[in-house]
Design an enzyme around this catalytic site. Structure first.
Site, PDB file in Angstrom:
ATOM      1  N   THR A   1      86.985 100.375  48.232  1.00 53.65           N
ATOM      2  CA  THR A   1      86.040  99.256  48.418  1.00 53.65           C
ATOM      3  C   THR A   1      85.718  98.591  47.079  1.00 53.65           C
ATOM      4  O   THR A   1      85.874  97.374  46.908  1.00 53.65           O
ATOM      5  CB  THR A   1      84.742  99.786  49.062  1.00 53.65           C
ATOM      6  OG1 THR A   1      85.089 100.460  50.267  1.00 53.65           O
ATOM      7  CG2 THR A   1      83.766  98.671  49.349  1.00 53.65           C
TER       8      THR A   1
ATOM      9  N   GLY B   1      73.889  98.944  42.480  1.00 54.61           N
ATOM     10  CA  GLY B   1      75.075  98.088  42.656  1.00 54.61           C
ATOM     11  C   GLY B   1      75.116  96.882  41.747  1.00 54.61           C
ATOM     12  O   GLY B   1      75.272  97.004  40.532  1.00 54.61           O
TER      13      GLY B   1
ATOM     14  N   ARG C   1      99.433 101.311  50.134  1.00 62.60           N
ATOM     15  CA  ARG C   1      98.270 100.450  50.355  1.00 62.60           C
ATOM     16  C   ARG C   1      97.834  99.793  49.032  1.00 62.60           C
ATOM     17  O   ARG C   1      97.542  98.604  48.968  1.00 62.60           O
ATOM     18  CB  ARG C   1      97.111 101.260  50.941  1.00 62.60           C
ATOM     19  CG  ARG C   1      95.987 100.418  51.529  1.00 62.60           C
ATOM     20  CD  ARG C   1      94.839 101.297  52.003  1.00 62.60           C
ATOM     21  NE  ARG C   1      94.339 102.118  50.910  1.00 62.60           N
ATOM     22  CZ  ARG C   1      93.359 101.757  50.088  1.00 62.60           C
ATOM     23  NH1 ARG C   1      92.768 100.613  50.252  1.00 62.60           N
ATOM     24  NH2 ARG C   1      92.998 102.536  49.090  1.00 62.60           N
TER      25      ARG C   1
ATOM     26  N   LYS D   1      70.279 108.103  41.384  1.00 64.54           N
ATOM     27  CA  LYS D   1      70.062 106.845  40.659  1.00 64.54           C
ATOM     28  C   LYS D   1      68.770 106.878  39.844  1.00 64.54           C
ATOM     29  O   LYS D   1      68.741 106.413  38.704  1.00 64.54           O
ATOM     30  CB  LYS D   1      70.039 105.686  41.667  1.00 64.54           C
ATOM     31  CG  LYS D   1      71.391 105.469  42.358  1.00 64.54           C
ATOM     32  CD  LYS D   1      71.261 104.568  43.575  1.00 64.54           C
ATOM     33  CE  LYS D   1      72.596 104.367  44.273  1.00 64.54           C
ATOM     34  NZ  LYS D   1      72.460 103.735  45.594  1.00 64.54           N
TER      35      LYS D   1
HETATM   36  P1  NDP Z   1      86.391 104.323  48.430  1.00 60.73           P
HETATM   37  O1  NDP Z   1      86.509 105.584  49.200  1.00 60.73           O
HETATM   38  O2  NDP Z   1      86.423 103.032  49.184  1.00 60.73           O
HETATM   39  O3  NDP Z   1      87.545 104.268  47.322  1.00 60.73           O
HETATM   40  C1  NDP Z   1      87.996 105.379  46.614  1.00 60.73           C
HETATM   41  C2  NDP Z   1      89.499 105.229  46.421  1.00 60.73           C
HETATM   42  O4  NDP Z   1      89.970 106.281  45.585  1.00 60.73           O
HETATM   43  C3  NDP Z   1      90.269 105.320  47.749  1.00 60.73           C
HETATM   44  O5  NDP Z   1      91.290 104.361  47.778  1.00 60.73           O
HETATM   45  C4  NDP Z   1      90.828 106.738  47.683  1.00 60.73           C
HETATM   46  O6  NDP Z   1      91.990 106.931  48.440  1.00 60.73           O
HETATM   47  C5  NDP Z   1      91.109 106.865  46.201  1.00 60.73           C
HETATM   48  N1  NDP Z   1      91.257 108.238  45.773  1.00 60.73           N
HETATM   49  C6  NDP Z   1      90.600 109.338  46.214  1.00 60.73           C
HETATM   50  N2  NDP Z   1      91.003 110.426  45.547  1.00 60.73           N
HETATM   51  C7  NDP Z   1      91.947 110.031  44.668  1.00 60.73           C
HETATM   52  C8  NDP Z   1      92.747 110.695  43.694  1.00 60.73           C
HETATM   53  N3  NDP Z   1      92.647 112.000  43.504  1.00 60.73           N
HETATM   54  N4  NDP Z   1      93.612 109.964  42.964  1.00 60.73           N
HETATM   55  C9  NDP Z   1      93.718 108.628  43.157  1.00 60.73           C
HETATM   56  N5  NDP Z   1      92.989 107.948  44.066  1.00 60.73           N
HETATM   57  C10 NDP Z   1      92.105 108.635  44.806  1.00 60.73           C
HETATM   58  O7  NDP Z   1      85.056 104.424  47.570  1.00 60.73           O
HETATM   59  P2  NDP Z   1      84.154 103.241  47.023  1.00 60.73           P
HETATM   60  O8  NDP Z   1      84.991 102.181  46.419  1.00 60.73           O
HETATM   61  O9  NDP Z   1      83.164 102.867  48.060  1.00 60.73           O
HETATM   62  O10 NDP Z   1      83.309 103.999  45.888  1.00 60.73           O
HETATM   63  C11 NDP Z   1      83.860 104.288  44.618  1.00 60.73           C
HETATM   64  C12 NDP Z   1      82.734 104.737  43.702  1.00 60.73           C
HETATM   65  O11 NDP Z   1      81.780 103.702  43.574  1.00 60.73           O
HETATM   66  C13 NDP Z   1      81.946 105.957  44.216  1.00 60.73           C
HETATM   67  O12 NDP Z   1      81.579 106.756  43.137  1.00 60.73           O
HETATM   68  C14 NDP Z   1      80.717 105.321  44.863  1.00 60.73           C
HETATM   69  O13 NDP Z   1      79.605 106.183  44.889  1.00 60.73           O
HETATM   70  C15 NDP Z   1      80.485 104.172  43.909  1.00 60.73           C
HETATM   71  N6  NDP Z   1      79.721 103.076  44.472  1.00 60.73           N
HETATM   72  C16 NDP Z   1      80.145 102.493  45.641  1.00 60.73           C
HETATM   73  C17 NDP Z   1      79.456 101.416  46.152  1.00 60.73           C
HETATM   74  C18 NDP Z   1      79.915 100.728  47.382  1.00 60.73           C
HETATM   75  O14 NDP Z   1      79.298  99.719  47.763  1.00 60.73           O
HETATM   76  N7  NDP Z   1      80.989 101.188  48.059  1.00 60.73           N
HETATM   77  C19 NDP Z   1      78.251 100.889  45.476  1.00 60.73           C
HETATM   78  C20 NDP Z   1      77.928 101.557  44.228  1.00 60.73           C
HETATM   79  C21 NDP Z   1      78.634 102.613  43.765  1.00 60.73           C
HETATM   80  P3  NDP Z   1      91.841 107.443  49.969  1.00 60.73           P
HETATM   81  O15 NDP Z   1      91.271 106.303  50.713  1.00 60.73           O
HETATM   82  O16 NDP Z   1      93.218 107.787  50.355  1.00 60.73           O
HETATM   83  O17 NDP Z   1      90.926 108.630  49.939  1.00 60.73           O
HETATM   84  N1  HSE Z   2      75.198 104.503  50.089  1.00 54.34           N
HETATM   85  C1  HSE Z   2      74.643 103.697  49.069  1.00 54.34           C
HETATM   86  C2  HSE Z   2      73.514 102.838  49.654  1.00 54.34           C
HETATM   87  C3  HSE Z   2      75.730 102.824  48.460  1.00 54.34           C
HETATM   88  O1  HSE Z   2      73.295 102.854  50.871  1.00 54.34           O
HETATM   89  O2  HSE Z   2      72.802 102.181  48.901  1.00 54.34           O
HETATM   90  C4  HSE Z   2      75.377 102.258  47.118  1.00 54.34           C
HETATM   91  O3  HSE Z   2      75.181 103.216  46.142  1.00 54.34           O
END
Ligand code: NDP
Ligand code: HSE
Length: 441
Positions: free
Chosen positions: A13, A134, A49, A205
């Site tokens: 994401t 965020g 992907r 946080k």
């Molecule tokens: P996602 O699960 O969408 O993305 C993580 C990606 O990393 C996936 O594509 C996953 O693949 C890949 N991945 C997992 N393990 C490995 C590995 N060992 N080697 C390479 N790639 C790997 O997570 P988000 O983007 O939502 O979140 C990422 C970070 O950002 C987290 O720490 C989250 O807490 C933080 N965050 C997220 C927010 C949000 O709005 N989503 C907001 C603020 C912070 P696969 O799908 O195959 O598992």
């Molecule tokens: N799960 C978290 C939230 C995502 O709901 O705010 C952002 O850190």
């Protein structure tokens, strides 16, 4: 000048948002950073992907550990999440002399002290704007914008999922379980939303903000954490009638005795701006001695809002990459040798706050007097009180009623004693509801 080379770990994401925004806004970002910023390599478990998400010029690899070793990479962005693989990757990136940008609040809240110490030793930066609220630039505000201030307290709605749930419970009078399902359907809550609803994500946080505000280590393990799973629609309604809204707040405050660090549902006066932050939005209020009270509001999650914060860090790191490590903005705002080692996190028993109490009682003479005596014997002063009329079931009086009490401030330990004594009264029929209250003025 050649573009600075970046390796991206995890194109989910947030990772895909970072890639897209960097591409879309590359000319303005380059103008601000002073040189181009190029994501040269992406590592993701799902290589096919990942390839479908990037240009042909971007290399895609499956092995993230290979990426953090590569000599051509200056900055590693960790967007995998979690504590295990992400920690090993971040530590290896630092050991290899790479700067790190991460959105991983869980990792930094639990292992921040070790990670920042390693970065300090190696003279590299670890930037984490996206880890708190965020897209809101709250880390920048605390670390730089408010640097003249002695920060007094911070209170934030820093979990969008729980704020959405509370807003819906209040607006539509729905119960927790129903709204949680809706939050999952809309994609706000995680498939396993435990960290959101139990307050753990907010505690990650607020532990980071507390460290920056007060120059202490990141001490998530000492935070008091209470989520929203026990909140009932009745309390949201009673709070509303008393002129308050219930929000899940992350609070950290400097007191003469130490630092408060806590997450719990909180009654906030409905007239405060933060009480009117609805849906999945985030907001953080910071009080500094010089500036007074400031408020930061925006999207706390989502692909591009979070990418906005990650890229802000990339630009900062790019600008400071060649500067002397001793003259950079310190990771936790205070210089490494000027951290406040004698400022302890207070146990919850020592926290002073005010309370909302709801007692389900038999509607009979003397009940109120006994409750008032228990509170007064412990030095707890009543601020306001309401008793509903006896409930009726099928037209019959039940002789039971809700007694709602707002107290003035007292120590949590005294309130715990009072709760135990009141709960032991035969006329108190159900577990007493206790919700903390903050005036935030
Ligand atoms: P996602 O699960 O969408 O993305 C993580 C990606 O990393 C996936 O594509 C996953 O693949 C890949 N991945 C997992 N393990 C490995 C590995 N060992 N080697 C390479 N790639 C790997 O997570 P988000 O983007 O939502 O979140 C990422 C970070 O950002 C987290 O720490 C989250 O807490 C933080 N965050 C997220 C927010 C949000 O709005 N989503 C907001 C603020 C912070 P696969 O799908 O195959 O598992
Ligand atoms: N799960 C978290 C939230 C995502 O709901 O705010 C952002 O850190």
């Amino acid at each position: 000048m050649n573009p600075i080379k970046v390796g991206l770990l995890g194109i989910g994401t947030v990772g895909s948002g970072v890639y897209n925004v960097l591409n879309r806004n590359q000319s303005v970002i380059k103008a601000r950073a002073g040189r181009g910023i190029e994501i040269a390599v992406v590592a993701d478990r799902d290589v096919e992907r990942a390839r479908s998400l990037v240009d042909a010029s971007t290399e895609v690899v499956a092995d993230a550990f290979e990426l953090v070793q590569r000599p051509d990479i200056d900055i590693v962005i960790e967007l995998i999440g979690g504590y295990t693989v992400a920690k090993d990757l971040v530590m290896q990136a630092i050991e290899n002399g790479k700067h790190v940008v991460t959105a991983n609040k869980a990792l930094l809240a639990v292992h921040g002290t070790e990670i920042f110490a390693a970065a300090q030793r190696k003279g590299v930066m670890v930037a984490f704007e996206a880890a708190v609220a965020g897209g809101i630039p709250i880390i920048k505000a605390l670390r730089e914008g408010l640097t003249a201030n002695r920060i007094e307290w911070i209170a934030g709605i820093i979990n969008g999922t729980t704020n959405f749930i509370l807003s819906e419970m209040r607006d539509k009078g729905l119960d927790f379980d129903v709204v949680l399902k809706e939050a999952q359907r809309l994609g706000y809550a995680e498939a396993d939303p435990t960290f959101d609803i139990e307050g753990v994500d907010a505690a990650h946080k607020v532990a980071l903000m507390s460290a920056i505000a007060f120059g202490v280590d990141v001490q998530f393990d000492k935070a008091y954490i209470e989520g929203i799973t026990q909140l009932g629609a009745a309390d949201i309604r009673y709070a509303e009638r008393l002129g308050y809204r219930i929000k899940l707040l992350g609070i950290t405050r400097r007191t003469a005795q130490g630092v408060e660090l806590r997450v719990h549902p909180t009654l906030v006066p409905a007239k405060r701006l933060i009480a009117n932050v609805e849906g999945a939005m985030n907001a953080v209020v910071v009080n500094g001695d010089a500036v007074g009270t400031t408020l930061y509001y925006g999207k706390g999650a989502g692909s591009e809002p979070t990418a906005s914060a990650v890229i802000a860090d990339l630009v900062d790191v790019t600008r400071m990459h060649t500067s002397d490590p001793a003259n950079r903005v310190p990771h936790l705002a205070f210089q490494h040798d000027a951290m406040q080692t004698d400022l302890a996190i207070l146990p919850m028993d020592e926290v002073v706050t005010s309370y909302y109490l709801r007692l389900r009682v038999s509607d009979e003479p003397g009940v109120l007097a006994r409750i008032a005596t228990i509170l007064s014997d412990l030095g707890i002063s009543i601020d306001a009180m309401r008793q509903a009329e006896s409930d009726q079931v099928g037209g019959e009086e039940t002789n039971q009623t809700d007694l709602v009490i707002l107290t003035h401030e007292c120590q949590e330990a005294s309130m715990n004693q009072a709760l135990a004594a009141m709960q032991a009264l035969p006329s108190v029929l159900q577990p007493i509801v206790r919700i903390r209250k903050e005036e935030l003025n």
